[in-house]
Design an enzyme around this catalytic site. Structure first.
Site, PDB file in Angstrom:
ATOM      1  CB  CYS A  57      -0.952  -0.081   1.178  1.00  0.00           C
ATOM      2  SG  CYS A  57      -1.187   1.386   2.128  1.00  0.00           S
TER       3      CYS A  57
ATOM      4  CB  CYS B  36       1.324   1.581   4.220  1.00  0.00           C
ATOM      5  SG  CYS B  36      -0.366   1.010   4.285  1.00  0.00           S
TER       6      CYS B  36
END
Ligand SMILES: *[C@@H]1O[C@H](CO)[C@@H](O)[C@H](O)[C@H]1NC(C)=O
Ligand SMILES: *[C@@H]1O[C@H](CO)[C@@H](O)[C@H](O)[C@H]1NC(C)=O
Ligand SMILES: *[C@@H]1O[C@H](CO)[C@@H](O)[C@H](O)[C@H]1NC(C)=O
Length: 435
Positions: free
Chosen positions: A48, A51
């Site tokens: 991600c 993230c």
């Protein structure tokens, strides 16, 4: 002085680079081991992008909270699904405060100071007590905005204050103090009193008259709740994706000054544009309107500014000229735009504009009806696609082009086989005629 501070910052950055990572990598065993100490956890997935962006910030958060009793960790949810399931993680990254059975998902901006403040608030007692005038002074220096209850902790006002503080704790600071410890702020008009400190000033909650309270106890409940809700942002707040949701709930018109900030937080403007307006000057001008007319506008308008034009464009559903001014009624999602272009706006023109909104005579756009909602979704999808295209045309073309290409190939082959069949059939006719 400034040089020393810069050097200090420089060295602490260096030191930070060298110290070990303070973020604890957690696994499924966390479920058994978490105990009662407060935890701040980032739930992430390795693939991600958001993230990855949060990762360096997370390291700074862990560093800032090192030495407190708050532990900072992270969980790879693709490997440790039991934890993800237990904490009902719905997206990545999710930042959560966990203490015993208490859980709270952080909704604010993903900035170091915001996250650290949040963790400190969530892990301290709901309303920390300031023990001396010096503590109050330190808090005034340290925080931009906080509420404080001064007086004996009993009675209806205290009960309501406690309730409201509990509700707003993830977003704002609440304290208590003895009335005798107010130090230089002893102009206590009320005892007990509730105050807000912000913008280097302090304001009192106007406690209703005794007779009013005697008549109806819930007067305090309603009015203190409203007052705290009205006062919980600075006079000229920065509007971000992280706090917009809370700003909507203030129940005032939100006046947004829209400028563009670059990556290092400087306001940029297109200096070559026709009728060029300096973003800094424009922002200062709007701010001066609220500073000079607090009495008149404070009750109805929450002023603010944003450096993210996308946020304002999405509300207005159009690409706004920069800089610009946008006023939103959060209860109806209607918005107003001044009729004058930015380079004609003066403080006087802005006041006329705001007065016309209060008089409900200003032109109204947008709203919350379902056709508008559908259009807003469409507008947001289109503009994020445009932004992707501007950011990385090749990737966008690949992402959308490849599936589209396959789709058109499939369509083409279906359509073509029809045509070919048809052509064969057609061809047969002259054949037959020949024979
Ligand atoms: C204040 O009002 C809320 C909602 O109406 C209610 O739940 C709460 O118990 C009230 N608090 C006090 C202290 O009366
Ligand atoms: C007391 O005040 C509250 C809020 O101001 C109102 O909703 C309620 O109806 C009032 N109750 C009485 C008995 O007047
Ligand atoms: C928003 O619009 C409604 C309906 O027109 C109006 O009653 C209200 O006063 C407006 N202002 C705010 C701040 O909600």
């Amino acid at each position: 002085m400034d040089v020393i501070r810069t050097l200090l910052v420089f060295f602490s950055v260096l030191a930070l680079g060298q110290t070990t990572n303070r973020v604890l990598e957690l696994s499924d065993r966390f479920l058994e081991l978490r105990g009662e100490s407060p935890w701040l956890i980032m739930f992430y997935a390795p693939w991600c992008g958001h993230c990855k962006k949060l990762e360096p910030i997370w390291n700074h958060v862990a560093h800032a909270l090192y030495g407190t009793d708050i532990r900072v960790g992270r969980v790879d949810c693709t490997r440790f699904t039991a934890v993800a399931t237990e904490f009902v993680v719905k997206g990545f990254p999710t930042v959560m405060f966990v203490k015993g059975d208490q859980r709270h998902v952080y909704k604010g901006d993903r900035l170091r100071d915001d996250i650290v403040d949040y963790a400190v608030r969530m892990s301290s007692p709901p309303i920390p007590h300031l023990a001396s005038p010096q503590h109050l002074k330190d808090t005034v220096t340290k925080l931009n905005l906080f509420f404080i209850y001064a007086g004996n902790k009993e009675g209806h006002l205290w009960e309501v204050y406690r309730e409201v503080a509990e509700e707003h704790r993830p977003f704002h600071f609440f304290y208590s103090i003895d009335a005798t410890c107010m130090g230089e702020y002893t102009d206590l008009k009320y005892n007990p009193a509730v105050l807000v400190f912000k913008d280097n000033m302090h304001f009192f909650y106007p406690v209703p008259e005794e007779t009013e309270i005697a008549e109806n106890e819930s007067t305090i409940n309603a009015s203190l709740t409203d007052w705290i809700n009205h006062e919980r942002f600075p006079t000229f707040a920065k509007v971000t994706h992280g706090n917009l949701h809370q700003l909507w709930k203030v129940k005032k018109y939100l006046v947004i000054t829209v400028v563009k900030e670059n990556k290092i937080g400087r306001i940029t403007t297109d200096e070559d544009a026709e009728n060029y307006v300096d973003g800094y000057k424009f922002k200062d001008m709007v701010e001066s309107v609220i500073r000079n007319n607090r009495e008149k506008y404070h009750e109805h308008f929450q002023f603010g500014w944003t450096g993210t034009p996308d946020l304002a464009n999405s509300i207005a559903m159009e690409r706004l000229q920069l800089p610009s001014l946008l006023v939103v009624n959060a209860s109806t999602m209607h918005h107003h735009l001044p009729e004058d272009p930015p380079h004609h706006l003066t403080t006087a023109a802005i006041e006329v504009f705001l007065d016309s909104i209060l008089a409900q005579s200003a032109p109204v756009y947008g709203g919350d009806s379902w056709p508008i909602r559908v259009y807003r979704v469409y507008y947001n999808a289109r503009s994020s696609l445009e932004d992707m295209w501007q950011g990385n045309p090749v990737l966008t073309a690949l992402l959308f082009g490849l599936p589209l290409g396959f789709l058109s190939l499939i369509c083409y082959s279906i359509w073509c086989s029809d045509i070919m069949d048809a052509a064969e059939e057609e061809e047969e006719i002259p054949h037959q005629k020949k024979e």
